[in-house]
Design a protein around this motif. Structure first.
Motif, PDB file in Angstrom:
ATOM      1  N   LEU A   1       0.816  -1.202   0.000  1.00  0.00           N
ATOM      2  CA  LEU A   1       0.000   0.000   0.000  1.00  0.00           C
ATOM      3  C   LEU A   1       0.857   1.263   0.000  1.00  0.00           C
ATOM      4  O   LEU A   1       2.009   1.250   0.440  1.00  0.00           O
ATOM      5  CB  LEU A   1      -0.927   0.012   1.216  1.00  0.00           C
ATOM      6  CG  LEU A   1      -1.987  -1.085   1.284  1.00  0.00           C
ATOM      7  CD1 LEU A   1      -2.756  -0.994   2.594  1.00  0.00           C
ATOM      8  CD2 LEU A   1      -2.932  -1.022   0.093  1.00  0.00           C
ATOM      9  N   ALA A   2       0.257   2.347  -0.446  1.00  0.00           N
ATOM     10  CA  ALA A   2       0.923   3.659  -0.405  1.00  0.00           C
ATOM     11  C   ALA A   2       0.928   4.184   1.025  1.00  0.00           C
ATOM     12  O   ALA A   2       0.162   3.721   1.886  1.00  0.00           O
ATOM     13  CB  ALA A   2       0.191   4.633  -1.323  1.00  0.00           C
ATOM     14  N   ALA A   3       1.787   5.155   1.285  1.00  0.00           N
ATOM     15  CA  ALA A   3       1.960   5.688   2.629  1.00  0.00           C
ATOM     16  C   ALA A   3       0.647   6.177   3.236  1.00  0.00           C
ATOM     17  O   ALA A   3       0.347   5.918   4.406  1.00  0.00           O
ATOM     18  CB  ALA A   3       2.998   6.812   2.612  1.00  0.00           C
ATOM     19  N   GLN A   4      -0.155   6.908   2.456  1.00  0.00           N
ATOM     20  CA  GLN A   4      -1.405   7.439   2.986  1.00  0.00           C
ATOM     21  C   GLN A   4      -2.419   6.336   3.272  1.00  0.00           C
ATOM     22  O   GLN A   4      -3.242   6.472   4.192  1.00  0.00           O
ATOM     23  CB  GLN A   4      -1.985   8.467   2.010  1.00  0.00           C
ATOM     24  CG  GLN A   4      -1.211   9.781   1.967  1.00  0.00           C
ATOM     25  CD  GLN A   4      -1.121  10.446   3.333  1.00  0.00           C
ATOM     26  OE1 GLN A   4      -2.136  10.679   3.995  1.00  0.00           O
ATOM     27  NE2 GLN A   4       0.097  10.754   3.759  1.00  0.00           N
ATOM     28  N   GLU A   5      -2.376   5.256   2.531  1.00  0.00           N
ATOM     29  CA  GLU A   5      -3.263   4.128   2.809  1.00  0.00           C
ATOM     30  C   GLU A   5      -2.853   3.432   4.099  1.00  0.00           C
ATOM     31  O   GLU A   5      -3.697   3.023   4.909  1.00  0.00           O
ATOM     32  CB  GLU A   5      -3.240   3.149   1.640  1.00  0.00           C
ATOM     33  CG  GLU A   5      -3.828   3.712   0.352  1.00  0.00           C
ATOM     34  CD  GLU A   5      -3.612   2.804  -0.837  1.00  0.00           C
ATOM     35  OE1 GLU A   5      -4.594   2.504  -1.532  1.00  0.00           O
ATOM     36  OE2 GLU A   5      -2.449   2.395  -1.075  1.00  0.00           O
ATOM     37  N   ILE A   6      -1.557   3.300   4.320  1.00  0.00           N
ATOM     38  CA  ILE A   6      -1.040   2.719   5.558  1.00  0.00           C
ATOM     39  C   ILE A   6      -1.411   3.611   6.736  1.00  0.00           C
ATOM     40  O   ILE A   6      -1.833   3.133   7.802  1.00  0.00           O
ATOM     41  CB  ILE A   6       0.488   2.517   5.463  1.00  0.00           C
ATOM     42  CG1 ILE A   6       0.792   1.420   4.437  1.00  0.00           C
ATOM     43  CG2 ILE A   6       1.084   2.178   6.823  1.00  0.00           C
ATOM     44  CD1 ILE A   6       2.258   1.281   4.095  1.00  0.00           C
ATOM     45  N   LEU A   7      -1.281   4.907   6.555  1.00  0.00           N
ATOM     46  CA  LEU A   7      -1.658   5.868   7.593  1.00  0.00           C
ATOM     47  C   LEU A   7      -3.121   5.707   7.967  1.00  0.00           C
ATOM     48  O   LEU A   7      -3.474   5.702   9.163  1.00  0.00           O
ATOM     49  CB  LEU A   7      -1.385   7.295   7.111  1.00  0.00           C
ATOM     50  CG  LEU A   7      -1.854   8.427   8.031  1.00  0.00           C
ATOM     51  CD1 LEU A   7      -1.087   8.408   9.342  1.00  0.00           C
ATOM     52  CD2 LEU A   7      -1.690   9.778   7.327  1.00  0.00           C
ATOM     53  N   TYR A   8      -3.975   5.569   6.967  1.00  0.00           N
ATOM     54  CA  TYR A   8      -5.409   5.415   7.241  1.00  0.00           C
ATOM     55  C   TYR A   8      -5.670   4.179   8.099  1.00  0.00           C
ATOM     56  O   TYR A   8      -6.420   4.233   9.085  1.00  0.00           O
ATOM     57  CB  TYR A   8      -6.203   5.309   5.936  1.00  0.00           C
ATOM     58  CG  TYR A   8      -7.649   4.966   6.181  1.00  0.00           C
ATOM     59  CD1 TYR A   8      -8.556   5.945   6.545  1.00  0.00           C
ATOM     60  CD2 TYR A   8      -8.089   3.635   6.100  1.00  0.00           C
ATOM     61  CE1 TYR A   8      -9.887   5.622   6.813  1.00  0.00           C
ATOM     62  CE2 TYR A   8      -9.415   3.308   6.367  1.00  0.00           C
ATOM     63  CZ  TYR A   8     -10.308   4.303   6.725  1.00  0.00           C
ATOM     64  OH  TYR A   8     -11.612   3.979   6.996  1.00  0.00           O
ATOM     65  N   ILE A   9      -5.056   3.049   7.755  1.00  0.00           N
ATOM     66  CA  ILE A   9      -5.285   1.803   8.490  1.00  0.00           C
ATOM     67  C   ILE A   9      -4.790   1.918   9.924  1.00  0.00           C
ATOM     68  O   ILE A   9      -5.488   1.511  10.869  1.00  0.00           O
ATOM     69  CB  ILE A   9      -4.616   0.626   7.760  1.00  0.00           C
ATOM     70  CG1 ILE A   9      -5.361   0.336   6.454  1.00  0.00           C
ATOM     71  CG2 ILE A   9      -4.574  -0.622   8.645  1.00  0.00           C
ATOM     72  CD1 ILE A   9      -4.686  -0.694   5.577  1.00  0.00           C
ATOM     73  N   LEU A  10      -3.626   2.493  10.123  1.00  0.00           N
ATOM     74  CA  LEU A  10      -3.086   2.635  11.475  1.00  0.00           C
ATOM     75  C   LEU A  10      -3.978   3.523  12.331  1.00  0.00           C
ATOM     76  O   LEU A  10      -4.231   3.218  13.505  1.00  0.00           O
ATOM     77  CB  LEU A  10      -1.664   3.193  11.421  1.00  0.00           C
ATOM     78  CG  LEU A  10      -0.591   2.238  10.898  1.00  0.00           C
ATOM     79  CD1 LEU A  10       0.715   2.975  10.651  1.00  0.00           C
ATOM     80  CD2 LEU A  10      -0.361   1.098  11.898  1.00  0.00           C
ATOM     81  N   ASN A  11      -4.447   4.606  11.777  1.00  0.00           N
ATOM     82  CA  ASN A  11      -5.292   5.527  12.539  1.00  0.00           C
ATOM     83  C   ASN A  11      -6.707   4.982  12.722  1.00  0.00           C
ATOM     84  O   ASN A  11      -7.269   5.043  13.819  1.00  0.00           O
ATOM     85  CB  ASN A  11      -5.341   6.896  11.859  1.00  0.00           C
ATOM     86  CG  ASN A  11      -4.042   7.670  12.013  1.00  0.00           C
ATOM     87  OD1 ASN A  11      -3.203   7.327  12.850  1.00  0.00           O
ATOM     88  ND2 ASN A  11      -3.861   8.704  11.216  1.00  0.00           N
ATOM     89  N   GLN A  12      -7.288   4.425  11.652  1.00  0.00           N
ATOM     90  CA  GLN A  12      -8.641   3.890  11.754  1.00  0.00           C
ATOM     91  C   GLN A  12      -8.676   2.693  12.698  1.00  0.00           C
ATOM     92  O   GLN A  12      -9.622   2.501  13.453  1.00  0.00           O
ATOM     93  CB  GLN A  12      -9.156   3.494  10.373  1.00  0.00           C
ATOM     94  CG  GLN A  12     -10.671   3.322  10.270  1.00  0.00           C
ATOM     95  CD  GLN A  12     -11.151   1.953  10.747  1.00  0.00           C
ATOM     96  OE1 GLN A  12     -10.399   0.978  10.775  1.00  0.00           O
ATOM     97  NE2 GLN A  12     -12.425   1.874  11.118  1.00  0.00           N
ATOM     98  N   GLY A  13      -7.631   1.871  12.662  1.00  0.00           N
ATOM     99  CA  GLY A  13      -7.550   0.710  13.536  1.00  0.00           C
ATOM    100  C   GLY A  13      -7.131   1.037  14.953  1.00  0.00           C
ATOM    101  O   GLY A  13      -7.144   0.171  15.817  1.00  0.00           O
ATOM    102  N   GLN A  14      -6.721   2.281  15.192  1.00  0.00           N
ATOM    103  CA  GLN A  14      -6.280   2.735  16.517  1.00  0.00           C
ATOM    104  C   GLN A  14      -5.156   1.868  17.074  1.00  0.00           C
ATOM    105  O   GLN A  14      -5.158   1.480  18.241  1.00  0.00           O
ATOM    106  CB  GLN A  14      -7.464   2.788  17.490  1.00  0.00           C
ATOM    107  CG  GLN A  14      -8.554   3.766  17.058  1.00  0.00           C
ATOM    108  CD  GLN A  14      -9.703   3.869  18.040  1.00  0.00           C
ATOM    109  OE1 GLN A  14     -10.032   2.894  18.728  1.00  0.00           O
ATOM    110  NE2 GLN A  14     -10.305   5.035  18.133  1.00  0.00           N
ATOM    111  N   ALA A  15      -4.187   1.582  16.221  1.00  0.00           N
ATOM    112  CA  ALA A  15      -3.027   0.788  16.643  1.00  0.00           C
ATOM    113  C   ALA A  15      -2.203   1.563  17.666  1.00  0.00           C
ATOM    114  O   ALA A  15      -1.878   2.734  17.457  1.00  0.00           O
ATOM    115  CB  ALA A  15      -2.175   0.442  15.435  1.00  0.00           C
TER     116      ALA A  15
END
Length: 324
Positions: free
Chosen positions: A92-106
């Protein structure tokens, strides 16, 4: 004796196979081997480390890395701490990875050296990550995996586990919008196969004598599910960091792989390799495929080359991989 029908959680599976299989090899990755006893020991250390970091039940941790034995130790350790592992698609692109980390509340992030740059790029925008651990390689600011893991006890965490505990959160892309987080409980990896066996269907007949090629990524349900089936059987799981056709053929010959899982596009690539007809594939007794239709010509050639039983499955992330 199969654990199916008796064990329904990853923590209990890890402890059971440590006793039953001991020094037998659980995972092979490049030049490293990890026994079932060592897998459980590392899982305990990881679980105790997560608890020491203040992780509460159902807290999310994330991993951005290609496949390795460390990734699967982290999976079992996370389950033992009753946290939830988010495996991130490293393509995934950086912004897609960012979305998953933030949405998943890692809250914790384990990242390998290959992806340090991506995390450094988005670090200021991370909203929930409290700590970053270098899973592979060294980073000037982030503690290394070994240094972090080895400071924690090898004793079991002493928590109670349920088949309904969520153990992984997998992101599956829809046709529109952002990726969707699918919560997968412990029992998703056990009940379907246990139900089939109870009806007299032994399916591929996995046993402790098998060696599985794990060529699909851990962040994909097809990869993680296949590897866990290998652990349930007490078999040897041979991991690939990422699928490369000629390397897959070499691993089949070198480790006398008995069971292979690929999607048709991977199979096509493997059969297109010049060395496929001279590679010793005689150890393979079963080939699992799915994910897309397979062309009749490709299927006929695969039957000719591998000369083994083929098993087709249909499933999706939401069903815990196999539905049919």
């Amino acid at each position: 004796m199969s654990v199916l029908g008796r064990i329904e959680t990853l923590p209990e599976l890890s402890a059971y196979q440590a006793k039953q299989r001991g020094d037998a090899t659980a995972f092979v990755f490049e030049q490293r081997t990890l026994s079932y006893r060592e897998l459980d020991k590392q899982a305990n250390q990881i679980a105790n480390g997560l608890l020491a970091e203040g992780m509460m039940p159902e807290a999310r941790i994330a991993m951005l890395s290609k496949d390795s034995d460390n990734g699967y130790a982290l999976l079992f350790g996370s389950a033992k701490a009753r946290t939830v592992l988010i495996g991130i698609n490293w393509r995934l692109a950086a912004q897609e990875i960012l979305y998953i980390l933030n949405q998943g509340q890692a809250e914790l992030l384990f990242v390998s050296a290959e992806f340090f740059g991506i995390i450094e790029q988005i670090r200021a925008e991370l909203t929930s990550v409290k700590k970053i651990i270098a899973l592979e390689g060294q980073h000037a600011e982030w503690v290394s995996w070994l240094d972090w893991r080895e400071q924690h006890y090898t004793s079991t965490p002493g928590l109670a586990y349920s088949p309904d505990d969520i153990v992984v959160q997998m992101y599956t892309s829809g046709t529109t919008g952002h990726p969707k987080g699918v919560q997968i409980p412990n029992h998703s990896f056990f009940r379907l196969m246990a139900g089939m066996r109870a009806q007299g269907d032994n399916w591929m007949g996995l046993t402790e004598n098998d060696s599985l090629l794990v060529a699909l990524p851990q962040f994909h349900m097809g990869g993680i599910w296949w590897a866990i089936q290998g652990v349930i059987a007490g078999a040897t799981n041979v991991l690939m960091a990422t699928f490369i056709a000629w390397q897959a053929l070499e691993l089949i010959a070198k480790h006398r792989i008995t069971l292979v899982e690929m999607v048709p596009s991977m199979l096509q690539t493997a059969l297109d390799e010049p060395g496929v007809t001279t590679t010793d594939l005689s150890s393979v007794r079963g080939f699992l495929y799915g994910g897309s239709p397979i062309a009749p010509a490709l299927f006929r050639r695969a039957l000719q080359i591998f000369n083994c039983d083929f098993y087709q499955i249909y499933g999706m992330t939401e069903t815990g991989n196999m539905a049919v």
